[in-house]
Design a protein around this motif. Structure first.
Motif, PDB file in Angstrom:
ATOM      1  N   ALA A 348      -1.525  -2.860  -0.274  1.00 18.38           N
ATOM      2  CA  ALA A 348      -0.605  -1.847   0.245  1.00 18.38           C
ATOM      3  C   ALA A 348       0.384  -1.399  -0.830  1.00 18.38           C
ATOM      4  N   LEU A 349       0.899  -2.334  -1.593  1.00 17.83           N
ATOM      5  CA  LEU A 349       1.866  -1.992  -2.634  1.00 17.83           C
ATOM      6  C   LEU A 349       1.191  -1.218  -3.766  1.00 17.83           C
ATOM      7  N   GLU A 352       0.716   2.311  -2.567  1.00 14.59           N
ATOM      8  CA  GLU A 352       1.982   3.060  -2.536  1.00 14.59           C
ATOM      9  C   GLU A 352       2.396   3.500  -3.937  1.00 14.59           C
ATOM     10  N   ALA A 355       0.343   6.417  -4.905  1.00 14.10           N
ATOM     11  CA  ALA A 355       0.748   7.624  -4.179  1.00 14.10           C
ATOM     12  C   ALA A 355       2.036   8.211  -4.755  1.00 14.10           C
ATOM     13  N   LYS A 356       2.952   7.383  -5.187  1.00 13.78           N
ATOM     14  CA  LYS A 356       4.227   7.858  -5.718  1.00 13.78           C
ATOM     15  C   LYS A 356       4.091   8.377  -7.143  1.00 13.78           C
TER      16      LYS A 356
END
Length: 515
Positions: A348-349, A352, A355-356
């Protein structure tokens, strides 16, 4: 002259009895190859399938013509017990491939040997028995085993030779495959070897199992001295302590050309000698407080040597989740500079961060989706410094020349600490896992690895043994055996029962098949 037809396959899983169940998805993410796909993989410069298969094939190709038959290679590294339906499927596919290829002149398997399933407590023994039932008693069945195998009598009974690794870190997998090729050639010529098996009530701590020096190096050397014109192979395999299975325990296997009595005598001698050294197999860990202080000093004073800190209790190579944050949180709160952590398993990290995008600053929430008691959450402001697809080809140690996938990977900076976050659970045993993120390892002041020992072959050109610190923190792969909630390990067993005594019984001999 007809070319001998030799079936090739692999099943490799090291099952930690206290880790989450190993799923099909884990195998597919690591290596699940069948038939033509396995053949194509082994023909590439950097295959995913076991190096034991590559070594066997190269050695066989150096001799008279032969015909390989490619079945299935299923590998998941280390995890918990395999889901029974997944194991049943692997067996069914292997058996179907063998039956379709009959008649066969031999079978070679690259096995780990420390698997358990959610129902079957001895999957490796079951798999070997199924192979034997298909090919019959006369066809040679040979297998390599990981040095951390938990050997059962069923495994020994069904194989003509089980050949354990003799190096830890395991950099001799190809050599052991080649050794099996030599025995296969001899068996095709009529040799029928004999094998003896001795099991010790002894589960040595993982950090005392390095073979470059110490008690295990001495045990390996003691066994190898018996090799001669009659003794083909001596395998002293330490076992996987955290398997927590009735198969737990250090094992000795001795294979001779023809002499069963010689095999039995050698196995008994080695077992008795190792038992006499049991008090030397101890572990020495450094407290988290002392490790943090050492990292602070290394970061503040560039004249001091850089250090490598091993998080041995959260080793993905032993079934750890690869995501505990005890050392990370301590280093961040203390203000350690110049540290790199690798590799933290957090899909998940990693997603993320991708995505950022590069340069993004955000609140990194570690372990938001994790439920294991040791994988506690941790939050910190982070900057995304590098992003990759996580596809690497190893250059050192156990992954040298082999393809490894980490999945989408991100390098996050938290103050003076950088963390490599990956999608697929792996142990940090290969420099390119960090170098691919743009890091110069020789400029790192403190490297924290989630690995028990395989990192030693990957980073030994930078960090010598005197600069390696094994840290005492909690985790699923703790080497402090008194902390493990044992369920199935046979008792009494050393060192859980330190006052016990034991005399080696007469080792068991495998009857000659087809004689």
């Amino acid at each position: 002259m007809t070319r001998p037809r030799i079936a090739l396959g692999s099943f490799m899983l090291e099952s930690n009895g206290h880790s989450p169940v190993a799923t099909r998805e884990e195998f597919e993410a690591s290596c699940w190859l069948e038939g033509a796909a396995l053949q194509a993989d082994l023909a590439t410069p950097a295959p995913r399938a076991s190096a034991g298969l590559s070594g066997f094939m190269r050695a066989m190709q150096a001799g008279r013509p032969w015909q390989p038959v490619f079945t299935i290679a299923a590998t998941a590294g280390a995890s918990g017990p395999i889901d029974q339906t997944v194991f049943d499927d692997i067996c069914a596919r292997l058996v179907a491939a063998l039956k379709a290829a009959m008649p066969l002149d031999g079978v070679f398997l690259a096995l780990h040997g420390a698997a358990t399933a959610t129902v079957d407590r001895d999957p490796d023994g079951t798999l070997l028995r199924m192979v034997r039932e298909v090919v019959g008693p006369d066809v040679p069945v040979l297998a390599t085993l990981d040095l951390h195998t938990n050997v059962s009598w069923e495994m020994v009974k069904q194989a003509d030779m089980l050949c354990g690794f003799i190096t830890n870190p395991h950099v001799d997998q190809a050599e052991r495959g080649a050794e099996c090729a030599g025995v296969m050639r001899a068996m095709l010529g009529g040799m029928r070897p004999r094998m003896a098996f001795a099991k010790l009530p002894f589960i040595p701590p993982a950090t005392s199992q390095n073979t470059a020096g110490g008690p295990y190096a001495d045990a390996i050397a003691y066994g190898q001295r018996f090799l001669d014109h009659e003794v083909l192979n001596v395998s002293v395999v330490s076992g996987f302590s955290l398997g927590d299975t009735p198969k737990n325990g250090l094992s000795v296997m001795v294979t001779t050309r023809t002499d069963a009595a010689r095999a039995q005598a050698v196995a008994s001698d080695i077992a008795a000698w190792i038992w006499s050294t049991r008090a030397k197999w101890v572990t020495n860990l450094t407290s988290l407080e002392d490790a943090t202080r050492m990292a602070l000093e290394a970061g503040r004073d560039p004249s001091k040597p850089s250090l490598l800190f091993a998080d041995v209790a959260d080793n993905p190579g032993g079934g750890g989740r690869g995501n505990t944050a005890f050392i990370l949180e301590s280093f961040v709160k203390a203000g350690v500079e110049g540290a790199v952590f690798g590799i933290h398993n957090d899909p998940a990290l990693a997603a993320e961060a991708h995505a950022k995008g590069l340069g993004a600053r955000f609140l990194a929430r570690f372990n938001r989706d994790e439920t294991n008691v040791f994988s506690k959450s941790f939050e910190a402001e982070a900057v995304v410094e590098a992003l990759t697809d996580g596809e690497v080809v190893g250059r050192r140690g156990i992954y040298r020349g082999r393809s490894v996938s980490l999945g989408p990977t991100a390098l996050l900076r938290i103050g003076g600490v950088r963390v490599a976050v990956v999608t697929l659970r792996r142990q940090l045993a290969e420099p390119r896992m960090i170098e691919s993120l743009g890091m110069d390892l020789r400029a790192v002041r403190s490297l924290v690895v989630k690995s028990r020992g395989h990192f030693r072959a990957g980073f030994d050109d930078i960090w010598t043994p005197d600069r390696i610190i094994e840290v005492d923190v909690p985790g699923l792969t703790t080497v402090v055996l008194s902390r493990v909630p044992w369920r199935e390990v046979p008792r009494p067993i050393y060192p859980l029962d330190p006052a016990m005594d034991w005399t080696p019984p007469a080792p068991q001999d495998v009857p000659v098949r087809g004689g």
